[in-house]
Design an enzyme around this catalytic site. Sequence first.
Site, short mmCIF file in Angstrom:
data_model
loop_
_atom_site.label_atom_id
_atom_site.label_comp_id
_atom_site.label_asym_id
_atom_site.label_seq_id
_atom_site.Cartn_x
_atom_site.Cartn_y
_atom_site.Cartn_z
N ALA A 148 0.86 -1.11 0.09
CA ALA A 148 -0.05 -0.42 0.38
C ALA A 148 1.00 1.00 -0.19
CB ALA A 148 -0.68 0.15 1.30
N CYS A 149 1.50 1.66 -1.34
CA CYS A 149 2.22 2.77 -0.80
C CYS A 149 1.55 3.79 -1.97
CB CYS A 149 3.43 2.00 -2.30
SG CYS A 149 4.45 0.27 -1.84
N THR A 150 2.91 4.61 -1.81
CA THR A 150 2.68 5.95 -2.60
C THR A 150 3.40 6.55 -3.48
OG1 THR A 150 1.40 6.60 -0.64
CG2 THR A 150 2.17 8.51 -2.78
N GLU A 187 4.27 -0.53 -6.49
CA GLU A 187 3.22 0.22 -5.99
C GLU A 187 1.87 -0.36 -6.87
OE1 GLU A 187 0.57 3.10 -4.92
OE2 GLU A 187 3.26 4.29 -4.93
#
Length: 465
Positions: free
Chosen positions: A2-4, A95
């Site tokens: 759960a990245c940005t 991502e």
Amino acid sequence: MACTTILVGKKASYDGSTMVARTEDSQNGDFTPKKMIVVKPEDQPRHYRSVQSSFEMDLPDNPMTYTSVPDALGKDGIWAEAGVNEANVTMSATETITTNSRVLGADPLVASGIGEEDMVTLVLPYIRSAREGVLRLGAILEDYGTYESNGVAFSDEHDIWWLETIGGHHWIARRVPDDAYVTNPNQFGIDHFEFNNPEDYLCSADLKDFIDTYHLDLTYSHEHFNPRYAFGSQRDKDRHYNTPRAWIMQKFLNPEIVQDPRSFALAWCQKPYRKITVEDVKYVLSSHYQDMGYDPYGSEGTPVSKKVFRPIGINRTSQTAILHIRPNKPQEIAAIQWMAYGSMPFNTMVPFFTQVKTIPDYFANTYENVSTDNFYWTNRLIAALADPHYNHHETDLDNYLEETMAKGHAMLHAVEAQLLAGETVDLEEENQKMSDYVQGETQTLLNKILFDASNLMTNRFSLSD
């Protein structure tokens, strides 16, 4: 994960560099200790086996040295996540992105394929340009498939490429415009694609036929294909978990553009109103909607509004890497890997030269048990102690960030000056000095946060002997 992600083209950055940055965030309720290492050719596997799936493949016998940020414990696989190889090519993977049932019905995910656990290890040691990275990963996806939907970034001195997987075996990639930045939360992002422009757009060989066969193009004219409509999602969850993160990054970098945080029409790339710095990247990846009613630490808003959007600077960030490839520098110092561990509102970014054989122990010796002898656990402790009284500690956190990042820039300037003067510089020693400085400053911050937090405990009493 759960990245940005944020990507910054060379004409949009303050120093003409390319910048690839991504937070690696664990799943809710989980925390993943990380470490930074250098993988030498003799340590790179020649036959790779995945832990998360039954995937395995032989690897070339000529790997390059590369940096890596693997899981510290290793029980679930490598998960190398981000790194720079000896050709100064970077990779950030992955991502986690969204898809839809039409895509999955046409090209199902492959349980025995590759995933985030594997990608950096399979690709980064063997590529000499960002474009090569796209093509190598694309070929592996076509041959072996994947069991999840992911976005992956590659960069070199000149270019940044962003690849997104489509179903089990398909993929699409776009070169980031030089004068633009890209914001990508956990959502399929690319919103424009040109099949007749291979200089800036690449895809799996049969993608156009795949789209036509399964009626995936949702545009009316078919003149301006929008991959996000075809391969992405428009879920209620996205309006709370994904689109607000792209919105807040673009609001900071393009304040003149008025947009809705719940909009599905946020552009994949934008030209910023001014050039973007490393500090800007750190700031947007630390965002918790400051000065808005959505800020969980803020005085504005309501208990409901403070929980309506997922912040970028979340509690469960494992590590953040800014892969910074600078132009017109000696090759041995052109690539900088800025590293942070833990929750982004409470930490700092530390620059390391990547053309080295070892990483300082403070960043490489993360273990399972909580300790203050490494950067990962010390940052986790600071965040947990400071969180209940964030506004009280905010000035100390801001001062720590500014002072440590200033020291990082000063170190980079000093090393460059020494090299230009013809002096010999030990880059591992410079990394160690930077690590030692940050260790001292981080320990001082922990001391201060613990003292203040102890005085703010619920069971305090103002009267004493």
